[in-house]
Motif scaffolding. Structure first.
Motif, PDB file in Angstrom:
ATOM      1  N   SER A 306     -32.490  31.001 -48.890  1.00 15.55           N
ATOM      2  CA  SER A 306     -31.158  31.540 -48.580  1.00 15.55           C
ATOM      3  C   SER A 306     -31.126  32.107 -47.168  1.00 15.55           C
ATOM      4  CB  SER A 306     -30.780  32.652 -49.554  1.00 15.55           C
ATOM      5  OG  SER A 306     -30.708  32.147 -50.844  1.00 15.55           O
ATOM      6  N   ALA A 307     -32.194  32.833 -46.792  1.00 21.34           N
ATOM      7  CA  ALA A 307     -32.234  33.437 -45.459  1.00 21.34           C
ATOM      8  C   ALA A 307     -32.285  32.361 -44.369  1.00 21.34           C
ATOM      9  CB  ALA A 307     -33.436  34.376 -45.346  1.00 21.34           C
ATOM     10  N   VAL A 308     -33.063  31.307 -44.613  1.00 20.07           N
ATOM     11  CA  VAL A 308     -33.153  30.226 -43.616  1.00 20.07           C
ATOM     12  C   VAL A 308     -31.814  29.498 -43.513  1.00 20.07           C
ATOM     13  CG1 VAL A 308     -34.258  28.025 -43.075  1.00 20.07           C
ATOM     14  CG2 VAL A 308     -35.652  29.923 -43.890  1.00 20.07           C
ATOM     15  N   GLN A 309     -31.211  29.240 -44.674  1.00 14.00           N
ATOM     16  CA  GLN A 309     -29.910  28.549 -44.682  1.00 14.00           C
ATOM     17  C   GLN A 309     -28.873  29.360 -43.888  1.00 14.00           C
ATOM     18  OE1 GLN A 309     -28.304  27.982 -48.583  1.00 14.00           O
ATOM     19  NE2 GLN A 309     -26.799  26.493 -47.912  1.00 14.00           N
ATOM     20  N   LYS A 310     -28.864  30.672 -44.122  1.00 19.84           N
ATOM     21  CA  LYS A 310     -27.902  31.542 -43.430  1.00 19.84           C
ATOM     22  C   LYS A 310     -28.167  31.529 -41.917  1.00 19.84           C
ATOM     23  CE  LYS A 310     -26.429  36.316 -43.527  1.00 19.84           C
ATOM     24  NZ  LYS A 310     -26.966  37.618 -43.775  1.00 19.84           N
ATOM     25  N   LEU A 311     -29.448  31.624 -41.551  1.00 20.50           N
ATOM     26  CA  LEU A 311     -29.792  31.586 -40.127  1.00 20.50           C
ATOM     27  C   LEU A 311     -29.270  30.306 -39.475  1.00 20.50           C
ATOM     28  CD1 LEU A 311     -31.606  32.500 -37.625  1.00 20.50           C
ATOM     29  CD2 LEU A 311     -33.321  30.956 -38.595  1.00 20.50           C
ATOM     30  N   LEU A 312     -29.565  29.165 -40.130  1.00 26.11           N
ATOM     31  CA  LEU A 312     -29.233  27.885 -39.514  1.00 26.11           C
ATOM     32  C   LEU A 312     -27.723  27.666 -39.470  1.00 26.11           C
ATOM     33  CD1 LEU A 312     -31.992  25.588 -41.082  1.00 26.11           C
ATOM     34  CD2 LEU A 312     -32.023  26.769 -38.884  1.00 26.11           C
ATOM     35  N   MET A 313     -27.062  27.933 -40.601  1.00 21.76           N
ATOM     36  CA  MET A 313     -25.629  27.626 -40.681  1.00 21.76           C
ATOM     37  C   MET A 313     -24.792  28.595 -39.869  1.00 21.76           C
ATOM     38  SD  MET A 313     -24.742  26.541 -44.564  1.00 21.76           S
ATOM     39  CE  MET A 313     -23.084  25.977 -44.294  1.00 21.76           C
ATOM     40  N   ILE A 314     -25.039  29.893 -40.081  1.00 21.95           N
ATOM     41  CA  ILE A 314     -24.127  30.898 -39.527  1.00 21.95           C
ATOM     42  C   ILE A 314     -24.512  31.293 -38.104  1.00 21.95           C
ATOM     43  CG2 ILE A 314     -23.220  33.244 -39.846  1.00 21.95           C
ATOM     44  CD1 ILE A 314     -23.526  32.720 -42.883  1.00 21.95           C
ATOM     45  N   GLU A 315     -25.813  31.546 -37.907  1.00 25.57           N
ATOM     46  CA  GLU A 315     -26.208  32.039 -36.572  1.00 25.57           C
ATOM     47  C   GLU A 315     -26.449  30.915 -35.571  1.00 25.57           C
ATOM     48  OE1 GLU A 315     -29.273  35.043 -36.598  1.00 25.57           O
ATOM     49  OE2 GLU A 315     -28.668  35.658 -38.610  1.00 25.57           O
ATOM     50  N   LYS A 316     -26.932  29.779 -36.053  1.00 29.04           N
ATOM     51  CA  LYS A 316     -27.334  28.725 -35.114  1.00 29.04           C
ATOM     52  C   LYS A 316     -26.439  27.490 -35.177  1.00 29.04           C
ATOM     53  CE  LYS A 316     -30.845  31.275 -33.903  1.00 29.04           C
ATOM     54  NZ  LYS A 316     -30.845  31.970 -32.601  1.00 29.04           N
ATOM     55  N   SER A 317     -25.436  27.506 -36.044  1.00 25.25           N
ATOM     56  CA  SER A 317     -24.451  26.410 -36.117  1.00 25.25           C
ATOM     57  C   SER A 317     -25.074  25.029 -36.321  1.00 25.25           C
ATOM     58  CB  SER A 317     -23.581  26.375 -34.858  1.00 25.25           C
ATOM     59  OG  SER A 317     -22.935  27.613 -34.687  1.00 25.25           O
ATOM     60  N   VAL A 318     -26.133  24.985 -37.139  1.00 19.31           N
ATOM     61  CA  VAL A 318     -26.749  23.690 -37.450  1.00 19.31           C
ATOM     62  C   VAL A 318     -25.868  22.979 -38.485  1.00 19.31           C
ATOM     63  CG1 VAL A 318     -28.774  22.582 -38.508  1.00 19.31           C
ATOM     64  CG2 VAL A 318     -29.077  24.544 -36.963  1.00 19.31           C
ATOM     65  N   PRO A 319     -25.494  21.728 -38.251  1.00 20.34           N
ATOM     66  CA  PRO A 319     -24.664  21.020 -39.232  1.00 20.34           C
ATOM     67  C   PRO A 319     -25.379  20.915 -40.579  1.00 20.34           C
ATOM     68  CG  PRO A 319     -24.845  19.762 -37.194  1.00 20.34           C
ATOM     69  CD  PRO A 319     -25.825  20.892 -37.093  1.00 20.34           C
ATOM     70  N   TYR A 320     -24.611  21.016 -41.665  1.00 16.34           N
ATOM     71  CA  TYR A 320     -25.190  21.024 -43.015  1.00 16.34           C
ATOM     72  C   TYR A 320     -26.045  19.780 -43.278  1.00 16.34           C
ATOM     73  CZ  TYR A 320     -25.523  21.848 -48.021  1.00 16.34           C
ATOM     74  OH  TYR A 320     -26.008  22.066 -49.273  1.00 16.34           O
TER      75      TYR A 320
END
Ligand code: FES
Length: 329
Positions: A306-320
């Motif tokens: 969950s923490a990695v997903q949040k980092l990538l999606m929200i903070e780093k704007s990595v596409p899903y």
């Protein structure tokens, strides 16, 4: 033989006491799912007609509201006759193999640490899977658990799994203490969406604790296919002695050092440790300079994914679509 009517459009057979989910996947029908174990809630469907046996009635993934609306977990519902369900289909991705059952015979247990073992099984049937997928492993009288593969493929008739001994875990305790060379297991799979996609992008692998297995599978496939992608491999554990340097060196020996960054981390500072300290999502955030144009594969405990997903999606704007993970609970 009973049947499963899906959205009043497709009718598939329901066989061998399989759950609705497994029957669908064996017929290449892509009902959404992740864990296959009643923990994530991704496989909820509307039970429109018929009765099912609920194999996990205490699952917290299904709410009272779901129950009132006759929603069930497809992975924990075994049809007791003809049933009809309503579901939004996931897209069926190319390269996914049809799940099936086969027998594995234990050849070897290799200790990676005192708590982590790689089990190697010879396969009695031909089994195909993608690196990073998982199988449901069952032992009669003991139970069934999902474990991710650590081998790159089954070309040599061998399949491997890295298993961490869980406190109070009946299944892993049995595997560690009572399961011996030449003993048999039943494998059902492959399952899971977090499998390796070969393309030109850099690969970022993030493993936390027991989540090492699918990452090892992906790294082995990169090595075997002589991939020239750059690899960033983050591995987070609680204690220094959970990192087996010889095992990791051996794993990475086929990938040129110029294309491979291995970044181990422990959660809190300890004597004799010169490396990164912190939760692995913090370490990734700190150490990875560029998050663009990369494929991210991650596996570990739910709080970590969950923490990695949040980092990538929200903070780093990595596409899903560049994030590859399956949630296990
Ligand atoms: Fe069914 Fe996770 S609860 S796939």
């Amino acid at each position: 033989m009973s049947s499963i009517n899906i959205n009043n459009k497709i009718i598939i057979p329901s066989e061998n006491g399989d759950s609705i989910l497994r029957s669908a996947l064996r017929n290449f029908i892509g009902i959404p799912y992740e864990c296959n174990s009643g923990g994530c809630g991704a496989c909820k469907v509307d039970l429109i007609y018929g009765e099912v046996k609920n194999t996990y009635p205490d699952s917290v993934s299904i709410s009272d509201r779901d129950r009132r609306k006759n929603r069930v977990l497809a992975c924990q519902s075994i049809p007791l006759g003809d049933v009809e369900i309503g579901v939004e289909f996931a897209e069926i991705e190319g390269g996914l193999y049809r799940p099936g059952k086969c027998t594995g015979v234990l050849m070897e247990k290799e200790y990676i640490s005192t708590e982590v073992v790689e089990f190697s099984f010879s396969l009695k049937n031909d089994v195909k899977y993608m690196p990073g997928q998982y199988f449901m492993i069952s032992i009669p009288g003991v139970g069934e658990r999902a474990y991710s593969v650590s081998s790159p493929d089954s070309d040599d008739g061998v399949i491997k799994f890295i298993v961490k001994k869980m406190n109070f875990g009946k299944f892993s305790s049995y595997l560690f203490n009572d399961f011996n060379v030449n003993d048999n297991i039943i494998l059902d799979g492959p399952y899971g969406h977090a499998y390796f996609l070969e393309n030109e992008r850099d690969i970022v692998c993030i493993a936390g604790g027991a989540g090492l297995s699918p990452i090892v599978s992906i790294v082995r496939r990169m090595e075997k296919s002589r991939s020239d992608n750059n690899l960033y491999f983050f591995y987070g554990v609680n204690q220094i002695d959970e990192i087996n340097s010889d095992y990791i060196s051996n794993l990475l020996k086929g990938i040129p050092a110029s294309r491979c960054d291995f970044i181990p981390a422990i959660t809190s500072r300890q004597e004799d440790w010169q490396g990164e300290v912190g939760y692995i999502h913090e370490v990734v955030s700190r150490c990875l300079e560029d998050f663009s144009d990369k494929e991210f594969y991650f596996c570990g405990p739910p709080v970590m994914t969950s923490a990695v997903q949040k980092l990538l999606m929200i903070e780093k704007s990595v596409p899903y679509e560049r994030m590859h993970f399956d949630r296990f609970f």
